[in-house]
Design a protein around this motif. Structure first.
Motif, PDB file in Angstrom:
ATOM      1  N   VAL A  85       5.565   4.740   1.885  1.00 48.08           N
ATOM      2  CA  VAL A  85       4.995   4.247   0.628  1.00 48.08           C
ATOM      3  C   VAL A  85       3.870   4.450   0.142  1.00 48.08           C
ATOM      4  CG1 VAL A  85       7.121   2.751   0.531  1.00 48.08           C
ATOM      5  CG2 VAL A  85       5.108   1.987   1.354  1.00 48.08           C
ATOM      6  N   TYR A  86       3.042   4.652   1.145  1.00 52.75           N
ATOM      7  CA  TYR A  86       1.656   4.547   0.746  1.00 52.75           C
ATOM      8  C   TYR A  86       0.638   5.120   2.201  1.00 52.75           C
ATOM      9  CZ  TYR A  86      -3.369   2.669   0.031  1.00 52.75           C
ATOM     10  OH  TYR A  86      -4.257   2.677  -0.235  1.00 52.75           O
ATOM     11  N   VAL A  87      -0.286   6.043   1.979  1.00 54.58           N
ATOM     12  CA  VAL A  87      -1.097   6.573   2.618  1.00 54.58           C
ATOM     13  C   VAL A  87      -2.685   5.982   2.296  1.00 54.58           C
ATOM     14  CG1 VAL A  87      -2.033   8.791   3.463  1.00 54.58           C
ATOM     15  CG2 VAL A  87       0.014   8.678   3.034  1.00 54.58           C
ATOM     16  N   LEU A 110      -5.122  -3.530   7.407  1.00 55.74           N
ATOM     17  CA  LEU A 110      -3.776  -4.095   7.669  1.00 55.74           C
ATOM     18  C   LEU A 110      -3.811  -5.352   6.864  1.00 55.74           C
ATOM     19  CD1 LEU A 110      -2.861  -2.844  10.855  1.00 55.74           C
ATOM     20  CD2 LEU A 110      -1.847  -2.064   8.683  1.00 55.74           C
ATOM     21  N   LYS A 111      -4.765  -6.147   7.147  1.00 57.82           N
ATOM     22  CA  LYS A 111      -4.665  -7.764   6.654  1.00 57.82           C
ATOM     23  C   LYS A 111      -4.856  -7.613   5.083  1.00 57.82           C
ATOM     24  CE  LYS A 111      -8.008 -10.173   8.398  1.00 57.82           C
ATOM     25  NZ  LYS A 111      -8.871 -10.998   9.185  1.00 57.82           N
ATOM     26  N   ASP A 118      -2.058  -7.879  -0.865  1.00 61.83           N
ATOM     27  CA  ASP A 118      -2.226  -7.299  -2.188  1.00 61.83           C
ATOM     28  C   ASP A 118      -1.000  -6.662  -2.641  1.00 61.83           C
ATOM     29  OD1 ASP A 118      -1.596  -4.820  -0.659  1.00 61.83           O
ATOM     30  OD2 ASP A 118      -3.647  -4.266  -0.706  1.00 61.83           O
ATOM     31  N   GLN A 119      -1.087  -5.695  -3.789  1.00 62.21           N
ATOM     32  CA  GLN A 119       0.231  -5.321  -4.305  1.00 62.21           C
ATOM     33  C   GLN A 119       1.199  -4.585  -3.526  1.00 62.21           C
ATOM     34  OE1 GLN A 119      -2.700  -3.822  -4.690  1.00 62.21           O
ATOM     35  NE2 GLN A 119      -2.643  -1.334  -4.484  1.00 62.21           N
ATOM     36  N   LEU A 120       0.671  -4.252  -2.185  1.00 62.55           N
ATOM     37  CA  LEU A 120       1.703  -3.519  -1.159  1.00 62.55           C
ATOM     38  C   LEU A 120       2.265  -4.632  -0.304  1.00 62.55           C
ATOM     39  CD1 LEU A 120      -0.580  -0.389  -0.172  1.00 62.55           C
ATOM     40  CD2 LEU A 120       1.478  -0.531  -1.803  1.00 62.55           C
ATOM     41  N   ALA A 121       1.920  -5.964  -0.360  1.00 60.86           N
ATOM     42  CA  ALA A 121       2.368  -7.030   0.468  1.00 60.86           C
ATOM     43  C   ALA A 121       3.812  -6.930   1.036  1.00 60.86           C
ATOM     44  CB  ALA A 121       1.998  -8.302   0.334  1.00 60.86           C
ATOM     45  N   ASN A 163       0.521   5.450  -3.915  1.00 63.24           N
ATOM     46  CA  ASN A 163      -0.744   5.961  -3.892  1.00 63.24           C
ATOM     47  C   ASN A 163      -0.907   6.510  -5.395  1.00 63.24           C
ATOM     48  OD1 ASN A 163      -0.028   6.770  -0.923  1.00 63.24           O
ATOM     49  ND2 ASN A 163      -2.348   6.788  -1.224  1.00 63.24           N
ATOM     50  N   ARG A 164      -1.986   5.850  -6.017  1.00 67.44           N
ATOM     51  CA  ARG A 164      -2.293   5.902  -7.309  1.00 67.44           C
ATOM     52  C   ARG A 164      -3.229   7.301  -7.506  1.00 67.44           C
ATOM     53  NH1 ARG A 164      -4.664   0.464  -8.620  1.00 67.44           N
ATOM     54  NH2 ARG A 164      -3.175  -0.333  -6.790  1.00 67.44           N
TER      55      ARG A 164
END
Length: 101
Positions: A7-9, A23-24, A29-32, A83-84
């Protein structure tokens, strides 16, 4: 989990941004709520003691450039939905697209 998907890099290691810190951040954030595991790729040797080797200044490439290229390759190949921005390959990189048929 059978729904495992990328989902994200992102990257850690530049400046004071270390893996645990990143990671913390992503836990709040928006990926939590969008991840439950992670993979990491490194560019330093792991010593017999289990610790990482020192950063070598003898390399021809800067560490930041290598990190940017690794991140950009993964983003370009996997196209993670959260990834924006695209990858940062730099100025001296050319992209070649394969044509089919």
């Amino acid at each position: 989990d059978d729904n495992f998907r990328l989902v994200y890099v992102g990257q850690a290691g530049r400046g004071s941004q270390r893996l645990f810190t990143r990671l913390k951040q992503h836990r709040t954030d928006q990926l939590a709520d969008r991840w439950s595991r992670f993979s990491w790729f490194g560019i330093r040797w792991v010593l017999n003691t289990g610790s990482l080797s020192a950063v070598s200044l003898k390399n021809n490439a800067k560490i930041s450039d290598v990190l940017n290229h690794i991140e950009a390759i993964i983003i370009a190949s996997a196209e993670p939905p959260h990834n924006r921005q695209g990858g940062r390959f730099g100025e001296k990189v050319e992209q070649y697209l394969q044509q089919y048929g």
